[in-house]
Design a protein around this motif. Structure first.
Motif, PDB file in Angstrom:
ATOM      1  N   PRO A 100       0.354  -4.636   3.577  1.00  0.00           N
ATOM      2  CA  PRO A 100      -0.778  -4.164   2.778  1.00  0.00           C
ATOM      3  C   PRO A 100      -1.946  -3.740   3.656  1.00  0.00           C
ATOM      4  O   PRO A 100      -2.113  -4.215   4.774  1.00  0.00           O
ATOM      5  N   SER A 102      -6.283  -2.432   3.118  1.00  0.00           N
ATOM      6  CA  SER A 102      -7.370  -2.331   2.139  1.00  0.00           C
ATOM      7  C   SER A 102      -7.418  -0.940   1.514  1.00  0.00           C
ATOM      8  O   SER A 102      -7.677  -0.788   0.317  1.00  0.00           O
ATOM      9  N   SER A 104      -4.866   1.206   1.042  1.00  0.00           N
ATOM     10  CA  SER A 104      -3.753   1.444   0.126  1.00  0.00           C
ATOM     11  C   SER A 104      -3.968   0.735  -1.202  1.00  0.00           C
ATOM     12  O   SER A 104      -3.639   1.258  -2.265  1.00  0.00           O
ATOM     13  N   ILE A 105      -4.522  -0.459  -1.160  1.00  0.00           N
ATOM     14  CA  ILE A 105      -4.765  -1.208  -2.391  1.00  0.00           C
ATOM     15  C   ILE A 105      -5.965  -0.642  -3.154  1.00  0.00           C
ATOM     16  O   ILE A 105      -5.964  -0.563  -4.383  1.00  0.00           O
ATOM     17  N   GLU A 106      -6.981  -0.220  -2.415  1.00  0.00           N
ATOM     18  CA  GLU A 106      -8.191   0.315  -3.049  1.00  0.00           C
ATOM     19  C   GLU A 106      -7.898   1.555  -3.878  1.00  0.00           C
ATOM     20  O   GLU A 106      -8.493   1.775  -4.928  1.00  0.00           O
ATOM     21  N   PRO A 110      -3.239  -1.432 -10.313  1.00  0.00           N
ATOM     22  CA  PRO A 110      -2.404  -2.625 -10.520  1.00  0.00           C
ATOM     23  C   PRO A 110      -1.328  -2.366 -11.568  1.00  0.00           C
ATOM     24  O   PRO A 110      -1.584  -1.762 -12.610  1.00  0.00           O
ATOM     25  N   PHE A 115       1.487  -2.509  -7.370  1.00  0.00           N
ATOM     26  CA  PHE A 115       0.556  -1.414  -7.614  1.00  0.00           C
ATOM     27  C   PHE A 115       1.314  -0.111  -7.812  1.00  0.00           C
ATOM     28  O   PHE A 115       2.444   0.057  -7.327  1.00  0.00           O
ATOM     29  N   THR A 117       0.899   3.739  -6.718  1.00  0.00           N
ATOM     30  CA  THR A 117       0.172   4.525  -5.736  1.00  0.00           C
ATOM     31  C   THR A 117      -0.342   5.816  -6.375  1.00  0.00           C
ATOM     32  O   THR A 117      -0.056   6.123  -7.533  1.00  0.00           O
ATOM     33  N   TYR A 125       2.988  -5.198  -2.377  1.00  0.00           N
ATOM     34  CA  TYR A 125       2.460  -5.529  -1.054  1.00  0.00           C
ATOM     35  C   TYR A 125       2.493  -7.038  -0.849  1.00  0.00           C
ATOM     36  O   TYR A 125       1.889  -7.790  -1.615  1.00  0.00           O
TER      37      TYR A 125
END
Length: 229
Positions: A100, A102, A104-106, A110, A115, A117, A125
């Motif tokens: 993971p 920050s 890619s998650i930002e 969810p 998540f 994409t 992740y």
């Protein structure tokens, strides 16, 4: 792809995968690693639900399930995939997922336990600890961290002991020379300093994998700083 995938490179670099071992890629995609290994004289085959569904799932000494678990939406199917790869493993199973970040998650939405994409594809992740626990729960075997997001699981005790010995004996590790089908221009700058620092970098990478987090600059070994200066 210009070269073997990172998990397969690590299998070779640590002397786990060689011309004397058989290799099975569980979720092989279009088979880039398999073609490259076959060209290098290694007994390699694989299966993929989309690109090679008719291929048989064969037992092999080395089995790789690389960047597969993180794209399976259903948790039970994820467990079944890992169980399936583990049952085929005679000696060593390599498990790799996307680590993971920050960014890619930002930029992701969810969805279930993962998540979606920006390309509307699923990604699960795992932190290093989460992946370690997941592998151990499914295989009932403690995995060994090799790099962030990559673990080896040993079905054979002798293979585990050989890995531990080779990890501390740089001279016995295998240099990865196999390359993919595409050719890229060789770099013009010297890589002597990087080659000299490689053993230190590998040890450093192992420490990061064990911690499951980046190491602060104050924790960086002075010999690494000197080697990269």
């Amino acid at each position: 792809r210009y070269q073997l995938s990172q998990p397969t490179q690590l299998l070779m670099r640590h002397g786990v995968l060689s011309a004397e071992t058989s290799f099975f890629d569980y979720g092989c995609g279009q088979g880039d690693d398999i073609e490259t290994l076959l060209a290098g004289g290694i007994d390699a085959t694989g299966w993929d639900p989309h690109f090679a569904p008719e291929n048989p799932k064969k037992r092999a000494e080395i089995v790789n399930i690389g960047f597969v678990l993180n794209v399976i939406e259903d948790l039970d199917e994820r467990k079944q995939a890992l169980e399936g790869a583990w049952k085929l493993t005679k000696k060593v199973l390599s498990v790799a997922v996307m680590a993971p970040s920050s960014a890619s998650i930002e930029n992701a939405k969810p969805f279930k336990d993962g998540f979606l994409t920006l390309r509307n594809t699923f990604q699960k992740y795992y932190t290093q600890e989460q992946l370690r626990d997941f592998i151990q729960d499914v295989t009932n075997t403690p995995p060994v961290a090799v790099a962030p997001g990559i673990f080896f699981v040993f079905a054979d005790e002798i293979a585990l002991q050989e890995y531990k010995i080779n990890r501390y004996e740089r001279s016995r590790q295998t240099t990865v020379n196999l390359a993919g089908k595409r050719v890229r221009t060789a770099p013009t700058t010297s890589i002597d300093r990087l080659e000299k620092a490689l053993p230190i970098l590998e040890s450093f990478s192992y420490e990061i994998a064990e911690l499951g987090r980046p190491i602060h600059s104050d924790e960086m070994p002075p010999e690494l700083s000197r080697a990269l200066a």
